[in-house]
Write an enzyme that holds these catalytic residues in place. Structure first.
Site, short mmCIF file in Angstrom:
data_model
loop_
_atom_site.label_atom_id
_atom_site.label_comp_id
_atom_site.label_asym_id
_atom_site.label_seq_id
_atom_site.Cartn_x
_atom_site.Cartn_y
_atom_site.Cartn_z
N LYS A 53 -9.05 9.73 -60.47
CA LYS A 53 -9.55 11.05 -61.36
C LYS A 53 -9.12 12.37 -60.64
O LYS A 53 -10.05 12.53 -59.61
CB LYS A 53 -11.16 10.91 -61.50
CG LYS A 53 -11.84 11.60 -62.36
CD LYS A 53 -11.63 13.06 -62.38
CE LYS A 53 -12.69 13.93 -62.58
NZ LYS A 53 -12.07 15.36 -62.75
N GLY A 113 -14.93 15.84 -52.14
CA GLY A 113 -15.40 17.11 -52.66
C GLY A 113 -16.58 17.83 -51.90
O GLY A 113 -16.90 17.47 -50.99
N THR A 125 -20.47 18.46 -51.25
CA THR A 125 -21.62 17.56 -50.69
C THR A 125 -22.56 17.60 -51.89
O THR A 125 -22.86 16.10 -52.12
CB THR A 125 -22.31 18.21 -49.61
OG1 THR A 125 -21.41 18.16 -48.34
CG2 THR A 125 -23.57 17.55 -49.21
N GLY A 155 -21.00 14.97 -54.06
CA GLY A 155 -21.42 13.53 -53.53
C GLY A 155 -22.82 12.87 -53.64
O GLY A 155 -22.88 11.75 -53.72
N GLU A 162 -16.00 12.12 -48.60
CA GLU A 162 -15.50 13.11 -47.70
C GLU A 162 -15.80 14.47 -48.07
O GLU A 162 -15.64 14.98 -49.41
CB GLU A 162 -13.94 13.07 -47.65
CG GLU A 162 -13.43 11.88 -47.03
CD GLU A 162 -13.52 11.68 -45.63
OE1 GLU A 162 -14.10 12.73 -45.02
OE2 GLU A 162 -13.19 10.62 -45.02
N CYS A 186 -11.46 21.87 -46.11
CA CYS A 186 -12.68 21.24 -45.57
C CYS A 186 -12.78 21.50 -44.27
O CYS A 186 -13.82 21.49 -43.76
CB CYS A 186 -12.89 19.79 -46.31
SG CYS A 186 -11.40 18.87 -45.61
N GLU A 202 -20.81 26.78 -46.72
CA GLU A 202 -19.19 26.58 -46.75
C GLU A 202 -18.62 27.67 -47.76
O GLU A 202 -19.26 27.59 -49.00
CB GLU A 202 -19.02 25.16 -47.25
CG GLU A 202 -17.45 24.81 -47.13
CD GLU A 202 -17.15 23.44 -47.54
OE1 GLU A 202 -17.86 22.99 -48.70
OE2 GLU A 202 -16.01 22.84 -47.30
P1 NAP Z 1 -16.08 19.18 -56.45
O1 NAP Z 1 -16.58 20.16 -57.33
O2 NAP Z 1 -17.26 18.38 -55.93
O3 NAP Z 1 -15.15 18.13 -57.24
C1 NAP Z 1 -14.30 17.06 -56.42
C2 NAP Z 1 -14.21 16.15 -57.83
O4 NAP Z 1 -15.15 15.55 -58.43
C3 NAP Z 1 -13.05 16.73 -58.92
O5 NAP Z 1 -12.20 15.59 -59.38
C4 NAP Z 1 -14.54 16.82 -59.86
O6 NAP Z 1 -13.97 16.83 -61.12
C5 NAP Z 1 -15.29 15.67 -59.65
N1 NAP Z 1 -16.59 15.88 -60.16
C6 NAP Z 1 -17.17 17.19 -60.33
N2 NAP Z 1 -18.67 16.66 -60.68
C7 NAP Z 1 -18.78 15.53 -60.65
C8 NAP Z 1 -19.77 14.57 -60.98
N3 NAP Z 1 -21.02 15.14 -61.27
N4 NAP Z 1 -19.74 13.32 -60.95
C9 NAP Z 1 -18.42 12.75 -60.48
N5 NAP Z 1 -17.11 13.28 -60.03
C10 NAP Z 1 -17.51 14.99 -60.17
O7 NAP Z 1 -14.96 19.94 -55.19
P2 NAP Z 1 -13.99 20.78 -55.30
O8 NAP Z 1 -14.56 22.15 -55.64
O9 NAP Z 1 -12.87 20.03 -56.20
O10 NAP Z 1 -13.36 20.44 -53.89
C11 NAP Z 1 -13.89 21.46 -52.78
C12 NAP Z 1 -14.87 20.74 -51.85
O11 NAP Z 1 -14.14 19.38 -51.57
C13 NAP Z 1 -15.21 21.54 -50.71
O12 NAP Z 1 -16.58 21.22 -50.62
C14 NAP Z 1 -14.46 20.91 -49.73
O13 NAP Z 1 -14.91 20.67 -48.22
C15 NAP Z 1 -14.36 19.44 -49.89
N6 NAP Z 1 -13.29 18.58 -49.21
C16 NAP Z 1 -13.48 17.74 -48.34
C17 NAP Z 1 -12.54 16.94 -47.95
C18 NAP Z 1 -12.78 16.07 -46.73
O14 NAP Z 1 -11.97 15.41 -46.37
N7 NAP Z 1 -13.95 16.00 -46.00
C19 NAP Z 1 -11.00 17.51 -47.93
C20 NAP Z 1 -11.01 18.25 -49.14
C21 NAP Z 1 -12.11 19.00 -49.81
P3 NAP Z 1 -13.69 18.40 -61.86
O15 NAP Z 1 -12.59 19.16 -61.12
O16 NAP Z 1 -13.30 17.89 -63.37
O17 NAP Z 1 -15.03 19.15 -61.99
#
Ligand code: NAP
Length: 489
Positions: free
Chosen positions: A182, A235, A237, A240, A257, A291, A392
């Site tokens: 996804k 994504g 925290t 998660g 992650e 991240c 963050e």
């Molecule tokens: P996000 O808003 O948490 O979204 C990540 C993924 O989860 C997207 O595919 C999103 O879909 C989906 N999602 C959103 N709400 C959900 C829910 N309630 N249930 C299940 N899935 C859901 O994160 P992001 O804004 O895309 O990414 C930025 C974050 O990722 C930052 O905090 C960054 O630090 C973290 N990150 C961490 C790592 C690591 O390896 N530690 C690497 C890269 C990024 P939609 O896009 O359709 O909302």
């Protein structure tokens, strides 16, 4: 393929379910908007729970069929072919990645290169997944088997869209699972293309499915689905945490992650020039949407002024511009909404008393006026309790905090709910190793800013995650261990 050809090829795309190109069950779609110009690049199916059901059924059928009967070496050969097909489409994928999220083309090419490397690494790993024999007390023969989990759900973010997908697809398939990927809604195009290329490489239908649509709907359905045995997520925290709650319904295995607020610790005996000229990329690369961004510079007071001066000068040389220009180092933020979020952090930094040394404003270049651009911002004298020091930002903003003792530096560095990455700069190797041991982070670099090696484990302490991706460690996330005892008494 040129940028325009890549965009034209992507103007209308389909999900991949059971080897077929699929519309969403209710026919709904959503648009992908490029942040460089604000124009629509593609229309993509807006999937829902019914589409996740269809994908789970297809993935289960593939798992029960040909996929699970393949020898590990044959699975490896197929994955190598998959890697080669990705390499054959490297430029097309890079152009798509650059266009959909505004990533500079150089960074997009690096990212797609990593995808092929990851698939090659895990192709080689298929024949190295095995159990062990254990000398138990009772007379008999005890051994373990490492088995695939079954159908796994892979939910990825938009900052390194295709690389994050590969970090999960690689070990998941190598271990013999089938998967539902996804992608984030800002960046579905390269994941969809990856699904098509998997089929082109000869992976059986249903082994890799790609379902697009809103996170809470499609991601939520994956996290809660009783037919999925494991969910791997990258994504925020907070997301998660929601996924963990949903996964509790069928006690699904979960690996996460998550976010970071990583420190960059500079001791006075470090090579300050090397730090100051390379470290802007450790926080501004990908427009700070990383991240691992080292967004807190913790610097020994005796070199504080020099570090601020050199770091700000190097930041001002970073080339901000059109992502399709190979000379560009920093492109726009992923969206206008994300820029507003980051601008609010810049305002809060000023209001709470940090000193803005450079950047934090929109560029004056009229060629960038239509895009979600923001000049890289450096704050000096950031106090550890300020909002910009704690949260963050996920944008091009860094703050500098001076320290007096090694103990204070480590206390400041560890004063975060996150623990993903970090760098230590010192010519005293004893001190550097002491600090590396004391940092509560999963990925640490000494005298450099590198966080990622395909062959080595990657992941976070504390609220930065659960589990390790990459390296042989990632295979643990996608296998069950079965213990068998044969009574010889
Ligand atoms: P996000 O808003 O948490 O979204 C990540 C993924 O989860 C997207 O595919 C999103 O879909 C989906 N999602 C959103 N709400 C959900 C829910 N309630 N249930 C299940 N899935 C859901 O994160 P992001 O804004 O895309 O990414 C930025 C974050 O990722 C930052 O905090 C960054 O630090 C973290 N990150 C961490 C790592 C690591 O390896 N530690 C690497 C890269 C990024 P939609 O896009 O359709 O909302």
């Amino acid at each position: 393929m040129s940028t325009d050809q890549a965009a034209a090829a992507a103007t209308s795309t389909r999900m991949i379910i059971g080897g077929d190109l699929a519309e969403s069950a209710d026919g709904r779609t959503f648009e992908v908007v490029e942040p460089h110009r604000g124009s629509v690049v593609a229309t993509v199916p807006q999937g829902g729970a019914e589409d996740v059901d269809r994908a789970v059924a297809a993935a289960q059928a593939a798992f029960d069929g040909e996929w699970s009967r393949l020898a590990a070496s044959d699975r490896g050969r197929l994955m190598l072919r998959f890697a080669q097909v990705v390499r054959d489409h490297e430029e097309e994928l890079s152009q798509l990645e650059s266009r959909q999220i505004g990533k500079p083309i150089g960074g997009a090419r690096w990212e797609v290169g990593q995808v092929a490397k990851v698939l090659e690494f895990y192709a080689g790993a298929t024949t190295k997944i095995h159990g062990s024999t254990i000398p138990v007390t009772r007379p008999g023969f005890d051994f373990t088997l490492r088995e695939p989990i079954g159908v796994v759900g892979l939910i990825v973010p938009w900052n390194f869209p295709i690389m994050m997908a590969a970090w999960k697809v690689g070990p998941a398939l190598a271990a013999g699972n089938t998967a539902i990927l996804k992608p984030a809604s800002y960046s579905p195009l390269t994941a969809l293309r990856l699904g098509e290329l998997a089929l082109e490489a000869g992976l059986p239908a249903g082994v890799l499915n790609v379902v697009t649509g809103p996170g809470p709907v499609v991601g939520g359905a994956i996290a809660a689905h009783p037919g999925i045995g494991k969910v791997a997520f990258t994504g925020e925290t907070a997301t998660g945490q929601e996924i963990m709650r949903a996964a509790a319904a069928n006690v699904k295995k979960v690996s996460l992650e998550l976010g970071g607020k990583s420190p960059n610790i500079v001791f006075a005996d470090a090579d300050i020039e090397a730090f100051a000229t390379t470290s802007p990329y450790s926080v501004f690369d990908n427009c700070g949407q990383d991240c691992c961004a080292r967004s807190r510079i913790i610097v020994e007071r005796s070199v504080h002024e020099k570090v601020v001066e050199l770091f700000a000068a190097a930041t001002e040389k970073v080339r901000v511009g059109d992502p399709s220009d190979p000379a560009t180092e920093v492109g726009p933020l992923v969206s206008f909404r994300q820029r507003e979020r980051v601008e609010a952090y810049v305002r809060s930094g000023r209001e709470e008393g940090a000193e803005l040394v450079t950047g934090g404003v929109r560029p004056t270049d009229p060629a960038l006026a239509q895009g979600a651009y923001l000049m890289p911002a450096v704050f000096d004298n950031m106090a550890p309790d300020m909002t910009i020091a704690r949260e963050e930002i996920f944008g091009p903003v860094v703050g500098i905090i001076p320290f007096d003792t090694e103990e204070e530096a480590l206390r400041l560095a560890n004063a975060s709910p996150y623990g993903l990455s970090g760098s230590i700069w010192s010519r005293d190797i004893g001190r550097a190793l002491r600090a590396a041991k004391a940092l509560k982070s999963g990925v640490i670099s000494v005298n450099c800013n590198n966080s990622v090696h395909v062959e080595a484990p990657f992941g976070g302490y504390k609220q930065s995650g659960i589990g390790r991706e990459l390296g042989m460690e990632a295979l643990e996330l996608y296998t069950e261990v079965k213990n068998v005892f044969v009574d010889l008494g």
